[in-house]
Design a protein around this motif. Structure first.
Motif, PDB file in Angstrom:
ATOM      1  N   ASP A 284       0.868  -1.005  -0.132  1.00 58.57           N
ATOM      2  CA  ASP A 284      -0.045  -0.019  -0.083  1.00 58.57           C
ATOM      3  C   ASP A 284       1.000   1.157  -0.034  1.00 58.57           C
ATOM      4  O   ASP A 284       0.302   2.400   0.348  1.00 58.57           O
ATOM      5  N   GLY A 285       2.079   1.104  -0.135  1.00 57.30           N
ATOM      6  CA  GLY A 285       2.939   2.411  -0.209  1.00 57.30           C
ATOM      7  C   GLY A 285       4.573   2.102  -0.190  1.00 57.30           C
ATOM      8  O   GLY A 285       4.897   1.117  -0.851  1.00 57.30           O
ATOM      9  N   PHE A 286       5.214   2.830   0.520  1.00 57.78           N
ATOM     10  CA  PHE A 286       6.631   2.251   0.904  1.00 57.78           C
ATOM     11  C   PHE A 286       6.973   2.561   2.444  1.00 57.78           C
ATOM     12  O   PHE A 286       6.204   3.272   2.927  1.00 57.78           O
ATOM     13  N   VAL A 287       8.054   2.209   2.813  1.00 55.74           N
ATOM     14  CA  VAL A 287       8.595   2.214   3.982  1.00 55.74           C
ATOM     15  C   VAL A 287      10.046   2.787   4.008  1.00 55.74           C
ATOM     16  O   VAL A 287      10.896   2.193   3.109  1.00 55.74           O
ATOM     17  N   PHE A 288      10.416   3.723   4.605  1.00 57.74           N
ATOM     18  CA  PHE A 288      11.768   4.172   4.798  1.00 57.74           C
ATOM     19  C   PHE A 288      12.332   3.843   6.319  1.00 57.74           C
ATOM     20  O   PHE A 288      11.640   3.932   7.421  1.00 57.74           O
ATOM     21  N   THR A 289      13.420   3.105   6.115  1.00 56.38           N
ATOM     22  CA  THR A 289      14.279   2.893   7.480  1.00 56.38           C
ATOM     23  C   THR A 289      15.673   3.386   7.475  1.00 56.38           C
ATOM     24  O   THR A 289      16.230   3.370   6.693  1.00 56.38           O
ATOM     25  N   SER A 290      16.082   3.886   8.745  1.00 60.43           N
ATOM     26  CA  SER A 290      17.421   4.405   8.787  1.00 60.43           C
ATOM     27  C   SER A 290      17.812   3.868  10.127  1.00 60.43           C
ATOM     28  O   SER A 290      17.174   4.138  11.333  1.00 60.43           O
TER      29      SER A 290
END
Length: 330
Positions: A284-290
């Motif tokens: 359903d979208g995107f995920v950003f991880t840091s």
């Protein structure tokens, strides 16, 4: 007449003619002799003209001076010709009212309030739910409040209880901008009135906040808001690492282009973070991880994220700032 008398007469005539011939002077041989000088009118005219110019100059210069003296009630000429001037009582002049209210003191949060603290100007307040809507601009120069520690402290006008400390954010110049500000647990009741004042927080001003920790002094705090979760890890209450997780759903965006632009900005951010940043597409979208180990890694200057605090930042500062932006921190 006898002959003797006639001869005498004739001799007398001859003598007279001789004398006349001896005294005769040819007029052609006479040289002129100057016996005086007659001054002509044209010799005196230049002097007269000069005198007239001098008199004209004196009048031209002196007339304004005399006029000013005659109009000046304290001059001697005024007193000679007009006597002493009547004494007129002075009218007290009120100090002009300041354009701004003092933003460093409590002011009513209403649409008629226009207050200033240092270079921060806030005006035209309206309170709606858990948001403060107002207009803001910088009184002088460019002002980046994201880099500063200014807060709007909100109080109940009746009880004087502190409701919240709202972090002032955004970059401003002299152009008026409409902004919406919030803080965790900020909520307004339409039946009450509220006041606020702007404060700049120094390190010693922040209320104490202790992170629960284990025997080694390690502890963490998780802050959540609008699909973002930030986990801060501390050692003895000082920051050592950050984990950032952002979930962006397509259906929550204005349109497809807005979604794509946002996704691109996170992809650029991940690129700048190198191996410490990642963008993954989901259903359903995107995920950003840091994941940022601040003891080994320094956040690049081209990554502008004001939730990424420096190594050894104290827990009380991070907690107060994020709660002031609307995060729920535990």
């Amino acid at each position: 007449m006898n002959n003797q008398e006639s001869q005498n007469k004739a001799q007398e005539i001859v003598n007279t003619q001789n004398v006349s011939q001896e005294n005769y002077v040819d007029p052609r041989t006479i040289q002129a002799e100057v016996i005086g000088e007659l001054r002509k009118d044209k010799i005196g005219r230049p002097i007269l003209v000069i005198q007239m110019f001098v008199i004209f100059g004196i009048v031209l210069v002196g007339l304004p001076i005399v006029t000013n003296l005659l109009n000046n009630q304290s001059s001697f000429l005024y007193k000679i010709f007009k006597g002493n001037a009547p004494v007129v009582p002075e009218t007290p002049i009120d100090n002009p009212k300041s354009e701004f209210l003092n933003g460093g003191e409590e002011q009513q949060l209403s649409n008629s309030t226009n207050m200033k603290f240092e270079n921060i100007v806030m005006r035209n307040f309206s309170l709606n739910g858990n948001y403060i809507n107002c207009e803001m601009y910088s009184y002088n120069g460019v002002l980046n409040l994201d880099k500063e520690n200014y807060f709007l402290e909100v109080y109940s006008a009746g009880s004087k209880n502190k409701i919240a400390a709202v972090k002032l954010i955004g970059s401003f110049d002299n152009q008026v901008q409409k902004v919406s500000l919030t803080a965790y647990q900020l909520s307004f009741n339409g039946s009450y009135s509220y006041v606020g004042k702007i404060v700049e927080m120094k390190e010693s001003d922040y209320p104490s906040y202790t992170i629960p920790s284990d025997e080694s002094g390690l502890g963490s705090m998780v802050c959540k808001m609008d699909g973002r979760e930030l986990e801060y890890t501390f050692k003895n209450n000082y920051l050592i690492s950050i984990r950032d997780n952002v979930k962006v759903e397509l259906e929550n965006q204005k349109d497809d282009q807005t979604y794509l632009n946002l996704k691109k900005s996170y992809e650029d951010k991940a690129t700048n973070l190198g191996t410490n940043g990642l963008v993954e597409e989901v259903a359903d979208g995107f995920v950003f991880t840091s994941i940022l180990d601040l003891e080994k890694y320094k956040v690049p200057s081209n990554v502008l994220d004001y939730e990424y605090f420096e190594l050894d930042t104290e827990a009380k500062i991070i907690n107060y700032n994020l709660m002031g932006k609307g995060y729920d921190c535990k």
